[in-house]
Write a protein that holds these residues in place. Structure first.
Motif, mmCIF file in Angstrom:
data_model
loop_
_atom_site.group_PDB
_atom_site.id
_atom_site.type_symbol
_atom_site.label_atom_id
_atom_site.label_comp_id
_atom_site.label_asym_id
_atom_site.label_seq_id
_atom_site.Cartn_x
_atom_site.Cartn_y
_atom_site.Cartn_z
ATOM 1 N N SER A 18 0.814 -1.218 0.000
ATOM 2 C CA SER A 18 0.000 0.000 0.000
ATOM 3 C C SER A 18 0.849 1.269 0.000
ATOM 4 O O SER A 18 0.668 2.147 -0.841
ATOM 5 C CB SER A 18 -0.945 0.002 1.208
ATOM 6 O OG SER A 18 -2.042 -0.850 0.983
ATOM 7 N N PHE A 19 1.760 1.374 0.954
ATOM 8 C CA PHE A 19 2.523 2.614 1.091
ATOM 9 C C PHE A 19 4.020 2.397 1.203
ATOM 10 O O PHE A 19 4.779 3.352 1.384
ATOM 11 C CB PHE A 19 2.042 3.396 2.322
ATOM 12 C CG PHE A 19 0.578 3.707 2.286
ATOM 13 C CD1 PHE A 19 0.071 4.677 1.420
ATOM 14 C CD2 PHE A 19 -0.312 3.007 3.081
ATOM 15 C CE1 PHE A 19 -1.281 4.944 1.369
ATOM 16 C CE2 PHE A 19 -1.676 3.277 3.043
ATOM 17 C CZ PHE A 19 -2.157 4.250 2.184
ATOM 18 N N GLY A 20 4.482 1.159 1.108
ATOM 19 C CA GLY A 20 5.892 0.889 1.268
ATOM 20 C C GLY A 20 6.317 1.124 2.704
ATOM 21 O O GLY A 20 5.504 1.226 3.621
ATOM 22 N N ALA A 21 7.617 1.204 2.920
ATOM 23 C CA ALA A 21 8.202 1.547 4.217
ATOM 24 C C ALA A 21 9.613 2.036 3.931
ATOM 25 O O ALA A 21 10.412 1.315 3.330
ATOM 26 C CB ALA A 21 8.218 0.344 5.149
ATOM 27 N N CYS A 207 8.087 4.955 -6.729
ATOM 28 C CA CYS A 207 9.343 4.541 -6.108
ATOM 29 C C CYS A 207 9.192 4.403 -4.602
ATOM 30 O O CYS A 207 10.063 3.844 -3.939
ATOM 31 C CB CYS A 207 10.455 5.545 -6.424
ATOM 32 S SG CYS A 207 10.779 5.765 -8.185
ATOM 33 N N HIS A 208 8.097 4.935 -4.030
ATOM 34 C CA HIS A 208 7.929 4.905 -2.582
ATOM 35 C C HIS A 208 7.317 3.602 -2.080
ATOM 36 O O HIS A 208 7.182 3.419 -0.879
ATOM 37 C CB HIS A 208 7.087 6.100 -2.097
ATOM 38 C CG HIS A 208 5.734 6.203 -2.732
ATOM 39 N ND1 HIS A 208 5.375 7.260 -3.516
ATOM 40 C CD2 HIS A 208 4.661 5.379 -2.695
ATOM 41 C CE1 HIS A 208 4.135 7.099 -3.932
ATOM 42 N NE2 HIS A 208 3.688 5.960 -3.445
ATOM 43 N N LYS A 209 6.950 2.712 -2.976
ATOM 44 C CA LYS A 209 6.438 1.415 -2.536
ATOM 45 C C LYS A 209 7.603 0.420 -2.430
ATOM 46 O O LYS A 209 8.327 0.385 -1.454
ATOM 47 C CB LYS A 209 5.365 0.914 -3.502
ATOM 48 C CG LYS A 209 4.048 1.695 -3.447
ATOM 49 C CD LYS A 209 3.029 1.105 -4.416
ATOM 50 C CE LYS A 209 1.730 1.870 -4.439
ATOM 51 N NZ LYS A 209 0.854 1.587 -3.283
ATOM 52 N N TRP A 210 7.812 -0.363 -3.453
ATOM 53 C CA TRP A 210 8.750 -1.485 -3.384
ATOM 54 C C TRP A 210 10.207 -1.064 -3.531
ATOM 55 O O TRP A 210 11.101 -1.853 -3.229
ATOM 56 C CB TRP A 210 8.361 -2.520 -4.432
ATOM 57 C CG TRP A 210 7.015 -3.079 -4.157
ATOM 58 C CD1 TRP A 210 5.811 -2.597 -4.605
ATOM 59 C CD2 TRP A 210 6.688 -4.178 -3.301
ATOM 60 N NE1 TRP A 210 4.780 -3.327 -4.087
ATOM 61 C CE2 TRP A 210 5.281 -4.314 -3.290
ATOM 62 C CE3 TRP A 210 7.462 -5.056 -2.551
ATOM 63 C CZ2 TRP A 210 4.636 -5.308 -2.560
ATOM 64 C CZ3 TRP A 210 6.820 -6.051 -1.823
ATOM 65 C CH2 TRP A 210 5.429 -6.159 -1.830
ATOM 66 N N LEU A 211 10.447 0.158 -3.962
ATOM 67 C CA LEU A 211 11.829 0.641 -4.043
ATOM 68 C C LEU A 211 12.235 1.376 -2.765
ATOM 69 O O LEU A 211 13.378 1.759 -2.610
ATOM 70 C CB LEU A 211 11.990 1.542 -5.269
ATOM 71 C CG LEU A 211 13.399 1.779 -5.799
ATOM 72 C CD1 LEU A 211 14.142 0.464 -6.013
ATOM 73 C CD2 LEU A 211 13.344 2.572 -7.103
ATOM 74 N N CYS A 212 11.263 1.594 -1.870
ATOM 75 C CA CYS A 212 11.523 2.150 -0.533
ATOM 76 C C CYS A 212 12.044 3.578 -0.546
ATOM 77 O O CYS A 212 12.764 3.997 0.377
ATOM 78 C CB CYS A 212 12.502 1.259 0.241
ATOM 79 S SG CYS A 212 11.827 -0.353 0.674
ATOM 80 N N ALA A 213 11.704 4.350 -1.554
ATOM 81 C CA ALA A 213 12.039 5.773 -1.565
ATOM 82 C C ALA A 213 11.094 6.518 -0.626
ATOM 83 O O ALA A 213 10.106 5.954 -0.148
ATOM 84 C CB ALA A 213 11.931 6.320 -2.987
ATOM 85 N N PRO A 214 11.349 7.795 -0.340
ATOM 86 C CA PRO A 214 10.429 8.561 0.512
ATOM 87 C C PRO A 214 9.044 8.667 -0.121
ATOM 88 O O PRO A 214 8.881 8.586 -1.342
ATOM 89 C CB PRO A 214 11.104 9.931 0.614
ATOM 90 C CG PRO A 214 12.552 9.666 0.373
ATOM 91 C CD PRO A 214 12.574 8.569 -0.646
ATOM 92 N N LYS A 215 8.038 8.873 0.715
ATOM 93 C CA LYS A 215 6.666 9.013 0.226
ATOM 94 C C LYS A 215 6.575 10.189 -0.745
ATOM 95 O O LYS A 215 7.171 11.247 -0.522
ATOM 96 C CB LYS A 215 5.704 9.238 1.389
ATOM 97 C CG LYS A 215 5.766 8.156 2.467
ATOM 98 C CD LYS A 215 5.374 6.789 1.935
ATOM 99 C CE LYS A 215 5.447 5.736 3.043
ATOM 100 N NZ LYS A 215 6.849 5.392 3.403
#
Length: 378
Positions: A18-21, A207-215
């Motif tokens: 949903s939103f990554g981490a 990029c903010h989901k599975w690549l873990c970049a900032p929201k």
């Protein structure tokens, strides 16, 4: 690996989709850019940002096998899709083709652009559960008509977690003279993304989901032949000056989320890159099988169309969207989050697997979901 994130240890996190981490190291990189910006904002915005933004785009292009000069940063994949769809010159009677499992926000965007001019939405029916690549490609090809002006295709569907054969579908659409916008919200960092091989006219990804970049870090890739008439959602000083001039500056914002994507890419590679993606997919498959066995139901997708998200049919009779929300709320109260969607006459729970997850997370999830189902059917 859980220590690399600030995740609540008491909460069962199985919803990376949903939103990554964002891991600590990427947050630190973002803060470093923010500190540099705030030391002298005007100097940063005018002399540092233009080149830094293009360097970040080049790094992202290297990761996705696309030219950085064809990549613009946007807030999220929905913003990128909006930019493309709202730049089209649709006419009455035109059709915009979407999947029956299209993401709700994108479906609404297509409704907006078609309603304004008297165009219409056409749907390709997604075979589900257990879709096959051939059937997915055939479903899209069969839905194309002489009035189809663009096809909006998910690379990975949100609710049903299906990986579509993007390159094959793009070729089928192009053979029919139809340009393609790929909604890649869930793809970068979860599945292999090769922009050149896919060959879409436009590709929007997060990029903010599975690549873990900032929201709020996402991108829009546009084929050079499709850039001239493409405009951002916010028209600003760059209007009429070209693709990058229009998208790179739409007004004052915090660009640190975009610039930290280089650190996110480095972190992803340190975790194993392709090996990480394979590990996550295999763990999701094991977690999905665990839950399906516990509930005595079925998985939504397996094999080539499966990814690091999995779906499991819930054994409940009420398959309404309202019921789906009620069950998800019950899961949140129990200390976990797994989206529940009403699709094709049933409720499906979606789980995710990432680097900080292990198989015992899904055994624990199975206990929580089984209890929620028992309470629901009591």
């Amino acid at each position: 690996m859980r220590n690399a994130w600030d995740l609540d240890p008491d909460f069962l996190t199985v919803n990376h989709g949903s939103f990554g981490a964002t891991p600590r190291v990427v947050q630190e990189a973002q803060r470093a850019w923010q500190d540099r910006m705030e030391r002298q904002p005007t100097r940063f915005m005018m002399t540092v940002l233009p080149d830094a933004l293009r360097q970040a785009a080049a790094a992202l292009g290297g990761f996705l096998n696309g030219a950085g000069t064809d990549i613009a940063f946007v807030d999220n994949a929905t913003t990128g899709c909006n930019a493309v769809l709202r730049s089209l010159a649709l006419r009455p009677g035109d059709e915009v083709l979407i999947l029956s499992h299209a993401y709700g926000a994108i479906r609404n965007t297509v409704r907006f652009v078609t309603d304004r001019v008297g165009a219409r939405i056409a749907e390709a029916a997604v075979p589900f559960p257990q879709p096959a690549e051939d059937a997915l490609t055939a479903a899209v090809a069969a839905a194309i008509t002489p009035r189809t002006r663009v096809a909006v295709i998910d690379h990975v569907t949100s609710g049903s977690a299906i990986v579509l054969p993007a390159a094959r579908i793009v070729r089928a659409c192009h053979d029919a003279g139809v340009p393609v916008l790929i909604d890649g919200a869930h793809a970068p960092g979860q599945v292999d993304v090769d922009l050149a091989a896919i060959g879409a006219d436009w590709y929007a990804g997060n990029c903010h989901k599975w690549l873990c970049a900032p929201k709020g870090c996402a991108f829009l890739h546009a084929n050079p032949a499709r850039q001239a008439d493409l405009h951002p959602v916010t028209i600003s000083h760059g209007y009429g000056k070209g693709f990058l001039a229009e998208f790179d500056w739409t007004g004052t914002t915090d660009p640190s989320r975009f610039l930290a994507v280089t650190e996110a890419i480095d972190f992803h590679r340190q975790l194993g890159d392709a090996a990480l993606r394979t590990r996550n997919r295999d763990l999701a498959a094991a977690g999905t099988a665990c839950l399906a066995q516990r509930l005595n139901t079925e998985a939504g997708a397996t094999g080539a169309t499966a990814c690091a998200m999995g779906t499991v049919r819930l054994p409940v009779a009420d398959a309404t969207p309202e019921h789906a929300l009620a069950i998800r709320a019950r899961l949140l109260q129990a200390g976990t989050d797994a989206p529940v969607h009403a699709m094709d006459g049933a409720l499906w729970l979606r789980l995710s697997a990432f680097a900080y997850n292990q198989i015992d997370d899904y055994e624990r999830l199975a206990d929580i979901v089984a209890a929620a189902v028992r309470e629901d059917t009591a």
